[in-house]
Motif scaffolding. Structure first.
Motif, PDB file in Angstrom:
ATOM      1  N   ASP A  92       0.841  -1.192   0.000  1.00 27.45           N
ATOM      2  CA  ASP A  92       0.000   0.000   0.000  1.00 27.45           C
ATOM      3  C   ASP A  92       0.880   1.248   0.000  1.00 27.45           C
ATOM      4  OD1 ASP A  92      -1.670   2.076   0.501  1.00 27.45           O
ATOM      5  OD2 ASP A  92      -2.752   1.096   2.130  1.00 27.45           O
ATOM      6  N   LEU A  93       0.861   1.956  -1.109  1.00 32.60           N
ATOM      7  CA  LEU A  93       1.703   3.125  -1.284  1.00 32.60           C
ATOM      8  C   LEU A  93       1.398   4.215  -0.265  1.00 32.60           C
ATOM      9  CD1 LEU A  93       3.690   4.506  -3.339  1.00 32.60           C
ATOM     10  CD2 LEU A  93       1.647   5.665  -4.114  1.00 32.60           C
ATOM     11  N   ASP A  94       0.099   4.406  -0.033  1.00 32.32           N
ATOM     12  CA  ASP A  94      -0.323   5.440   0.899  1.00 32.32           C
ATOM     13  C   ASP A  94       0.268   5.169   2.280  1.00 32.32           C
ATOM     14  OD1 ASP A  94      -2.018   7.648   1.727  1.00 32.32           O
ATOM     15  OD2 ASP A  94      -3.106   6.106   2.852  1.00 32.32           O
ATOM     16  N   GLU A  95       0.205   3.907   2.687  1.00 31.64           N
ATOM     17  CA  GLU A  95       0.750   3.521   3.978  1.00 31.64           C
ATOM     18  C   GLU A  95       2.253   3.789   4.027  1.00 31.64           C
ATOM     19  OE1 GLU A  95      -0.954   0.280   6.181  1.00 31.64           O
ATOM     20  OE2 GLU A  95       0.849  -0.871   5.721  1.00 31.64           O
ATOM     21  N   ALA A  96       2.942   3.408   2.949  1.00 29.13           N
ATOM     22  CA  ALA A  96       4.393   3.588   2.909  1.00 29.13           C
ATOM     23  C   ALA A  96       4.757   5.056   3.045  1.00 29.13           C
ATOM     24  CB  ALA A  96       4.946   3.010   1.609  1.00 29.13           C
ATOM     25  N   SER A  97       4.055   5.919   2.297  1.00 28.67           N
ATOM     26  CA  SER A  97       4.450   7.323   2.325  1.00 28.67           C
ATOM     27  C   SER A  97       4.076   7.970   3.650  1.00 28.67           C
ATOM     28  CB  SER A  97       3.816   8.072   1.153  1.00 28.67           C
ATOM     29  OG  SER A  97       2.432   7.896   1.163  1.00 28.67           O
ATOM     30  N   ARG A  98       3.056   7.443   4.324  1.00 28.71           N
ATOM     31  CA  ARG A  98       2.653   7.998   5.607  1.00 28.71           C
ATOM     32  C   ARG A  98       3.642   7.632   6.715  1.00 28.71           C
ATOM     33  NH1 ARG A  98      -3.016   9.376   6.748  1.00 28.71           N
ATOM     34  NH2 ARG A  98      -3.482   8.800   4.621  1.00 28.71           N
ATOM     35  N   LEU A  99       4.141   6.391   6.662  1.00 27.18           N
ATOM     36  CA  LEU A  99       4.928   5.880   7.783  1.00 27.18           C
ATOM     37  C   LEU A  99       6.431   6.018   7.611  1.00 27.18           C
ATOM     38  CD1 LEU A  99       3.112   2.537   8.635  1.00 27.18           C
ATOM     39  CD2 LEU A  99       3.214   4.599  10.018  1.00 27.18           C
ATOM     40  N   ALA A 100       6.890   5.921   6.359  1.00 24.36           N
ATOM     41  CA  ALA A 100       8.310   5.643   6.173  1.00 24.36           C
ATOM     42  C   ALA A 100       9.180   6.871   6.239  1.00 24.36           C
ATOM     43  CB  ALA A 100       8.518   4.940   4.837  1.00 24.36           C
ATOM     44  N   SER A 144       9.658  12.092  -0.742  1.00 23.68           N
ATOM     45  CA  SER A 144       9.770  13.211  -1.674  1.00 23.68           C
ATOM     46  C   SER A 144      10.938  13.033  -2.635  1.00 23.68           C
ATOM     47  CB  SER A 144       9.874  14.537  -0.917  1.00 23.68           C
ATOM     48  OG  SER A 144      11.058  14.541  -0.171  1.00 23.68           O
ATOM     49  N   GLU A 145      12.015  12.440  -2.143  1.00 31.55           N
ATOM     50  CA  GLU A 145      13.134  12.139  -3.045  1.00 31.55           C
ATOM     51  C   GLU A 145      12.690  11.241  -4.184  1.00 31.55           C
ATOM     52  OE1 GLU A 145      16.964  12.195   0.007  1.00 31.55           O
ATOM     53  OE2 GLU A 145      16.119  10.300  -0.694  1.00 31.55           O
ATOM     54  N   LEU A 146      11.930  10.223  -3.815  1.00 35.20           N
ATOM     55  CA  LEU A 146      11.489   9.280  -4.836  1.00 35.20           C
ATOM     56  C   LEU A 146      10.679   9.992  -5.906  1.00 35.20           C
ATOM     57  CD1 LEU A 146      10.424   6.005  -3.038  1.00 35.20           C
ATOM     58  CD2 LEU A 146      12.378   6.399  -4.516  1.00 35.20           C
ATOM     59  N   THR A 147       9.790  10.874  -5.436  1.00 33.74           N
ATOM     60  CA  THR A 147       8.923  11.558  -6.378  1.00 33.74           C
ATOM     61  C   THR A 147       9.718  12.413  -7.359  1.00 33.74           C
ATOM     62  OG1 THR A 147       7.498  11.755  -4.476  1.00 33.74           O
ATOM     63  CG2 THR A 147       6.760  12.827  -6.485  1.00 33.74           C
ATOM     64  N   THR A 148      10.746  13.107  -6.828  1.00 35.90           N
ATOM     65  CA  THR A 148      11.481  14.012  -7.709  1.00 35.90           C
ATOM     66  C   THR A 148      12.586  13.294  -8.483  1.00 35.90           C
ATOM     67  OG1 THR A 148      12.715  14.610  -5.738  1.00 35.90           O
ATOM     68  CG2 THR A 148      11.076  16.182  -6.524  1.00 35.90           C
ATOM     69  N   ALA A 149      13.247  12.360  -7.827  1.00 33.76           N
ATOM     70  CA  ALA A 149      14.420  11.752  -8.455  1.00 33.76           C
ATOM     71  C   ALA A 149      14.054  10.933  -9.682  1.00 33.76           C
ATOM     72  CB  ALA A 149      15.155  10.873  -7.455  1.00 33.76           C
ATOM     73  N   ILE A 150      12.937  10.251  -9.579  1.00 30.61           N
ATOM     74  CA  ILE A 150      12.588   9.412 -10.713  1.00 30.61           C
ATOM     75  C   ILE A 150      11.689  10.208 -11.642  1.00 30.61           C
ATOM     76  CG2 ILE A 150      11.474   7.273 -11.373  1.00 30.61           C
ATOM     77  CD1 ILE A 150      12.179   6.712  -8.212  1.00 30.61           C
ATOM     78  N   ARG A 171      -0.631  19.167 -13.248  1.00 25.13           N
ATOM     79  CA  ARG A 171      -0.642  18.269 -12.097  1.00 25.13           C
ATOM     80  C   ARG A 171       0.723  17.607 -11.993  1.00 25.13           C
ATOM     81  NH1 ARG A 171      -2.471  13.372 -10.025  1.00 25.13           N
ATOM     82  NH2 ARG A 171      -2.303  12.398 -12.066  1.00 25.13           N
ATOM     83  N   ARG A 172       1.407  17.861 -10.852  1.00 22.38           N
ATOM     84  CA  ARG A 172       2.730  17.293 -10.640  1.00 22.38           C
ATOM     85  C   ARG A 172       2.631  15.774 -10.502  1.00 22.38           C
ATOM     86  NH1 ARG A 172       7.159  19.889 -11.348  1.00 22.38           N
ATOM     87  NH2 ARG A 172       8.194  19.061  -9.501  1.00 22.38           N
ATOM     88  N   ALA A 173       3.689  15.081 -10.922  1.00 24.08           N
ATOM     89  CA  ALA A 173       3.722  13.631 -10.739  1.00 24.08           C
ATOM     90  C   ALA A 173       3.575  13.324  -9.257  1.00 24.08           C
ATOM     91  CB  ALA A 173       5.036  13.081 -11.248  1.00 24.08           C
ATOM     92  N   SER A 174       2.721  12.401  -8.919  1.00 23.13           N
ATOM     93  CA  SER A 174       2.568  12.024  -7.516  1.00 23.13           C
ATOM     94  C   SER A 174       3.436  10.802  -7.261  1.00 23.13           C
ATOM     95  CB  SER A 174       1.114  11.693  -7.226  1.00 23.13           C
ATOM     96  OG  SER A 174       0.773  10.513  -7.898  1.00 23.13           O
ATOM     97  N   LEU A 175       3.592  10.485  -5.986  1.00 20.41           N
ATOM     98  CA  LEU A 175       4.358   9.302  -5.639  1.00 20.41           C
ATOM     99  C   LEU A 175       3.696   8.074  -6.267  1.00 20.41           C
ATOM    100  CD1 LEU A 175       6.725   8.224  -4.111  1.00 20.41           C
ATOM    101  CD2 LEU A 175       5.310   8.069  -2.068  1.00 20.41           C
ATOM    102  N   GLU A 176       2.371   8.145  -6.354  1.00 27.29           N
ATOM    103  CA  GLU A 176       1.662   7.008  -6.922  1.00 27.29           C
ATOM    104  C   GLU A 176       2.041   6.791  -8.384  1.00 27.29           C
ATOM    105  OE1 GLU A 176      -2.515   7.253  -6.596  1.00 27.29           O
ATOM    106  OE2 GLU A 176      -2.777   5.145  -7.132  1.00 27.29           O
ATOM    107  N   ASP A 177       2.106   7.907  -9.128  1.00 27.89           N
ATOM    108  CA  ASP A 177       2.504   7.793 -10.541  1.00 27.89           C
ATOM    109  C   ASP A 177       3.907   7.203 -10.640  1.00 27.89           C
ATOM    110  OD1 ASP A 177       0.136   9.015 -11.273  1.00 27.89           O
ATOM    111  OD2 ASP A 177       1.003  11.014 -11.090  1.00 27.89           O
ATOM    112  N   THR A 178       4.797   7.722  -9.795  1.00 26.29           N
ATOM    113  CA  THR A 178       6.175   7.245  -9.797  1.00 26.29           C
ATOM    114  C   THR A 178       6.211   5.744  -9.555  1.00 26.29           C
ATOM    115  OG1 THR A 178       6.719   9.324  -8.727  1.00 26.29           O
ATOM    116  CG2 THR A 178       8.424   7.624  -8.770  1.00 26.29           C
ATOM    117  N   TYR A 179       5.461   5.352  -8.525  1.00 26.48           N
ATOM    118  CA  TYR A 179       5.446   3.945  -8.149  1.00 26.48           C
ATOM    119  C   TYR A 179       4.919   3.080  -9.285  1.00 26.48           C
ATOM    120  CZ  TYR A 179       3.878  -0.242  -5.694  1.00 26.48           C
ATOM    121  OH  TYR A 179       3.644  -1.522  -5.307  1.00 26.48           O
TER     122      TYR A 179
END
Lengths: 282, 293
Positions: B199-207, B225-231, B274-282
């Protein structure tokens, strides 16, 4: 306190807690009291019936045999509980705890053996009152205790081995069949001398027969020995055969248990659960 | 503080012909919440079971709290807490009774600085089960049961806690409470936590950091946030010209929009970026991996 001694103490307490639980929930209470009640009822009606021309009463003959059988059935209880505990994750929990397997096994032996002793008393005490023809003296009590203790040491490790080898509740059900067969030919319900010789031999390989014999020697008057094989209580042989089973079990059980424990993991528990659910749906 | 709590180097796992983990390498640092994120079947549980010492690896070097878990002893066991998803054990036991019992195995591991085990009452309060202390475990709800599992996982005050898919089957409220609990464990008690989730939402909330694992390979590591921007996640740009709507995916949305203004000037309407979200990245990562494999 060392970690090991903490686990041994925890195991002892664990056994007592489980023992108390088994006398505090409905289904288990039924099995603690219903079978003894039925057994005693049957013995009550058999109490005046003679066995052949021996002059012995069938009820008196059967009571100690049944006690021996019940004690030997600790093997099955041990095996089933181990399988159940593996399926629901209890064993994995023990494995995740420091020295948890040690505590678990001690707890299991305490609770299974304790429950057998209580069950034994539930049959024995009323049995002594309502079934005539029993004679127990100090030597008899002594025999009862050593046969029982040695019998438990002989059967519980074997039960643990069976529980480790047969991994599902269904496979456990299959163990019951040969077990019933062994009970039928172990002289519990009818003296072994009434069987054909080859069955008599197979019967004498089982710990069930010897625990029954030991109980009869403890609780029956000396004259009752005439219906036994070679017309002797054969204490030496009893100790010998039970001792052999005990040695075999104690050698084998740690190896098999360790192998089983090594294979336990979260996904193994999850897989079994899934399989169980699937087959339950079908 | 930079000492590696978990070090994994070139970890491989093979079941028969099937390679489940390919050269997985990562590190968990003291006090962080590290999430192993990936779709089902990516190898998350296999990885965590190897680290827990419940499964033997095929190749590679693994160190957990300075020890190879395949050869770890019982005192190592006392420093590690484990929470699995499929436990249904001890149904006849009462909540407080079981916690007290399992805690007693940790008594010899107490030190001057750390009380072990965690006192039962305090621990039950910490996981929100104070009222259920005398309840039979089989009567607990799914969320309560899992909080008990966490309580058992931390009763010995472990330095490292493994959580395998901790919120599967939770309703939103139970999930939120659970997330708060995990957050408190990390911040208040300094426990290093390694958790798996799909669950991506869980990962971004906790990690603090997320590792994305797909088909047995780690394809990205970083803070959310690194993941979102780096990739190179692609932003989405929408606009309309002359009443007709357009939509375009682009890695550099700023440059693209500059071009739009240059081209259409005043005619450009309803601009939306609309900026790429972590979900899109994932999703991009997971899909890319599946195509490559």
């Amino acid at each position: 306190m060392t970690p090991r001694s903490a686990a041994i103490r925890a195991g002892w307490r664990r056994g007592l807690i489980e023992l108390r639980q088994s006398f505090m929930n409905g289904p288990e209470l039924v099995s603690h009291f219903l079978w003894p009640a039925l057994t005693l009822a049957a013995l009550f009606f058999l109490r005046h019936r003679d066995f052949g021309s021996s002059g012995l009463l069938l009820g008196a003959l059967a009571l100690p045999s049944i006690l021996g059988m019940n004690a030997a059935m600790g093997m099955v209880a041990m095996s089933q509980q181990l399988t159940g505990d593996r399926e629901d994750g209890t064993l994995l929990r023990a494995k995740a705890t420091p020295h948890g397997m040690l505590g678990y096994l001690i707890g299991k032996v305490v609770s299974v053996a304790g429950s057998l002793l209580v069950d034994l008393l539930i049959v024995l005490i009323p049995g002594l009152i309502i079934v005539g023809g029993l004679a127990v003296d100090a030597a008899g009590w002594f025999t009862l205790i050593w046969v029982l203790l040695l019998g438990l040491i002989a059967t519980l490790p074997i039960g643990a081995v069976l529980g480790s080898v047969f991994t599902t509740a269904r496979a456990q059900g299959l163990i019951q069949l040969p077990m019933l067969g062994f009970i039928a030919i172990s002289g519990i319900f009818y003296p072994l001398t009434a069987l054909p010789t080859w069955l008599e031999w197979i019967g004498q390989l089982t710990p069930i027969y010897w625990m029954g014999l030991g109980m009869r020697s403890a609780l029956l008057p000396d004259e009752a020995v005439v219906v036994e094989v070679t017309q002797s209580w054969r204490h030496l042989e009893t100790a010998g055969v039970l001792g052999l089973w005990a040695v075999a079990g104690l050698l084998l059980a740690p190896i098999v248990l360790r192998r089983m424990a090594r294979r336990e993991s979260g996904s193994a528990v999850a897989d079994r659960r899934e399989r169980a659910l699937r087959s339950a749906v079908r | 503080m930079s000492k590696g709590i978990v070090t994994v180097d070139g970890l491989q796992m093979q079941y028969g012909e099937v390679q489940v983990l390919h050269e997985v390498s990562f590190e968990a640092r003291a006090g962080e919440v590290l999430t192993l994120l990936g779709p089902n079947g990516a190898g998350k549980s296999t990885t965590i079971e190897i680290l827990e010492g419940f499964r033997l690896r095929s190749a590679g070097r693994v160190e957990v709290l300075g020890t190879d878990p395949a050869e770890a002893d019982e005192s190592w066991r006392a420093r590690v807490g484990i929470v699995l998803q499929s436990w249904r054990d001890h149904g006849n036991w009462r909540v407080g009774e079981l916690l007290q019992h399992l805690g007693s195995y940790y008594t010899p591991y107490a030190t001057a600085g750390v009380v072990r085990p965690w006192p039962t009452g305090e621990l039950l309060a910490a996981v929100g089960l104070a009222e259920s202390a005398d309840h039979k475990i089989r009567t607990l709800s799914g969320g309560q049961r899992r909080r008990l599992d966490v309580a058992i996982g931390i009763v010995g005050r472990p330095e490292l806690l493994f959580l395998d898919e901790p919120t599967t089957g939770f309703d939103p409220e139970a999930r939120r409470e659970f997330h708060e609990l995990v957050g408190r464990l990390a911040t208040e008690y300094g426990t290093t936590i390694l958790l798996t989730t799909h669950d991506l939402d869980e990962a971004s909330r906790l990690a603090d950091r997320i590792m994305i694992l797909t088909s047995g390979r780690i394809v990205a590591v970083g803070t959310p946030s690194e993941l979102t921007t780096a990739i190179a996640g692609e932003d989405e740009v929408r606009w309309s010209v002359g009443g007709q709507g357009f939509r375009k995916r682009t890695a550099d949305s700023t440059e693209f929009v500059r071009g739009l203004f240059a081209q259409y000037g005043e005619e450009l309407r309803e601009l939306e970026v609309r900026r790429a979200s972590l979900e899109d990245t994932y999703l991009a990562l997971v899909r890319g991996q599946e195509v490559a494999a």
